[in-house]
Design an enzyme around this catalytic site. Structure first.
Site, PDB file in Angstrom:
ATOM      1  CE  LYS A 120      30.574  73.202   2.354  1.00 15.82           C
ATOM      2  NZ  LYS A 120      30.387  71.761   2.154  1.00 15.82           N
ATOM      3  NE  ARG A 174      27.753  69.109   2.844  1.00 19.11           N
ATOM      4  CZ  ARG A 174      27.984  69.127   1.543  1.00 19.11           C
ATOM      5  NH1 ARG A 174      28.089  68.012   0.838  1.00 19.11           N
ATOM      6  NH2 ARG A 174      28.149  70.274   0.921  1.00 19.11           N
ATOM      7  N   GLY A 218      31.364  60.574  -6.463  1.00 15.73           N
ATOM      8  CA  GLY A 218      32.625  61.108  -6.966  1.00 15.73           C
ATOM      9  C   GLY A 218      32.480  62.319  -7.869  1.00 15.73           C
ATOM     10  CE  LYS A 265      36.731  65.598  -9.331  1.00 14.21           C
ATOM     11  NZ  LYS A 265      36.586  65.824  -7.869  1.00 14.21           N
TER      12      LYS A 265
END
Lengths: 318, 318
Positions: free
Chosen positions: A67, A111, A224, A230
């Site tokens: 991907k 997904r 997140g 993050k």
């Protein structure tokens, strides 16, 4: 070779089958049956963009998946979508390209949402139905739709907080148009107090949810934090949770929601479990109705393999 | 989005431009201007196959490239080609997919051959024209064609040795049909003695070329060792060379032709140079006509970026 557009892909996905495929994928990953090398990364700081390349193979599966997912965060100002990309399914028996899925990032959004709903159902109390959503972007919509579907038998109700009242109102209107009622909540702390489960989908770089806001019995699914820097939950909250569930222990402790608490020694890998092990029934998500549980989802290649398989099954291939 | 078949890709490639693009790519890589994370790898031992995923970005280039290349080594027995795959070019400014190049592995074969010819020209003596090829597979054909093109002004002559007389004869007939005369050589040691440059393209896992077979002044370009456990040149030969050139020092010393000699301490990174630095004129490939020089090519993402760019230029895109 199959070559599917986003519209064809959307039409091919059966949601119930997709949930099952994702759950089976997580179980296989936790059981060590999935080849999932480290995620490939390219950064494009001059254009505030990045590219993640995920690839893997479930033992015995006739296909494997690569991907490519891009995020260019200045795109909206240019009238372009932030995320893009595609998936390529190849034969694990001959190496031939089996299918090109030109999903433009839709399968990743989907997904991710399915995983959020799965983790939330796994972690929340059996009688819980009040779900708080933190954030009002694209993924917030996906999360609500997925949870509304997966938890439909318990008639969930959704309340949402977001930093931007305009985005929150837009989300409320959009989902109302789809038949999903949304309560808008002005204060994040109030949302935390009223919710039995929280799903967080913000790009926060400093924690926005604090341990003393969370009532006993609450489950939190945090989505997140998918890159270094993050963080949505404060480290005290991560540390006080009774169960910490990660899609990938390695990723979560390296750059996910559990990384900050691990970095200062509040928790370590032994204090966390993998989602697949919970889904397989090998470890409980909670031991009492008062437990606080947290699931951190950073995204793993087995989700991409599973969702690609659902698309191929949906069009009658492989 | 551009979507090109193998036939369209073959028609779009201008060989002279491709050689220049590859050379520029190697120079950029050696100068640290290319983002090239470690190669992604998946193994499929049950079907004797593997998949390499290479991706990278040249600073300032409006596109970046992800390449998926599979090798399934039992395929010929099933009547299928061993290698397959595709390249995807994406915008480094928006993340959008710019082009899908369904080359089925042809671009990998080509850029590998171009790199072989480039390294051979860089390493061999200015007056050398007798080129020995070790191996008679697909890549041997590609190497001969590429070298015949790049070195056409010095009228090169080609001699080939291969383990299988049948494959050697097939190669000789094929290339004769393309106007390239090939001398078949029965003994590998004799080929080494008569050649001014050797290009090795075998899957050997134990060294087949020995240091005492190589005459002063010879250049060797080794392409077979692209994974742990493969080796074509004995470590004594690698150690006695006057110059060791690698497309990627890191890869060559880890799993390329220089790995075995490095593992036993005969050489280290300081005893090797990068091809891009040689091409840029920063370091000489040879200091005398008697030097023995070795180039080891393991394959790097900048080659894929460069060849994808040549295809896109060839069809007038980007």
């Amino acid at each position: 070779m199959l070559d599917l557009s986003r519209a064809e892909i959307e039409a091919a996905v059966d949601l119930d089958r997709a949930f099952i495929a994702l759950e089976e994928g997580f179980k296989a990953a936790a059981a060590g049956q999935v080849q999932m090398p480290p995620v490939g990364y390219l950064g494009f700081p001059a254009h505030n963009g990045d590219c993640h390349i995920k690839f893997g193979h479930i033992a015995g599966d006739p296909i494997f998946v690569v991907k490519i997912a891009t995020g260019f965060y200045d795109n909206p100002a240019k009238g372009l979508p932030t995320t893009s990309g595609m998936m390529i399914a190849l034969s694990a028996e001959t190496g031939a390209v089996v299918a090109i899925l030109r999903d433009e990032g839709w399968l990743t959004d989907l997904r991710t949402a399915l995983a959020g709903a799965i983790a939330t159902r796994a972690g929340m109390r059996a009688d819980a139905r009040r779900i708080g959503i933190v954030g009002a972007g694209t993924q917030a919509r996906f999360q609500i739709r997925a949870a509304a579907h997966l938890l439909r038998e318990r008639e969930p109700c959704f309340a949402v907080w977001a930093r931007s009242p305009e985005k929150l109102e837009a989300l409320r209107r959009d989902l109302e148009g789809e038949g999903i009622a949304i309560e808008s909540v002005v204060e994040l702390e109030a949302l935390c107090a009223q919710s039995e489960a929280l799903i967080t989908v913000t790009p926060a770089a400093v924690p926005i949810i604090h341990g003393d806001w969370i009532r006993p019995g609450t489950h939190i699914t945090a989505l997140g934090a998918d890159a270094p820097g993050k963080q949505e939950l404060d480290s005290a909250l991560v540390a006080l949770a009774d169960t910490r569930i990660a899609d990938s222990l390695e990723q979560s402790l390296d750059h996910g929601e559990f990384a900050a608490a691990a970095a200062v020694g509040l928790i370590d890998a032994g204090d966390c479990v993998e989602l697949g092990a919970v889904l397989a029934g090998d470890v409980p998500a909670r031991r009492s109705d008062d437990d606080i549980t947290i699931a951190d989802l950073t995204g793993i290649a087995v989700q991409d393999i599973a969702i690609a398989r659902v698309v191929l099954d949906g069009v009658g291939r492989q």
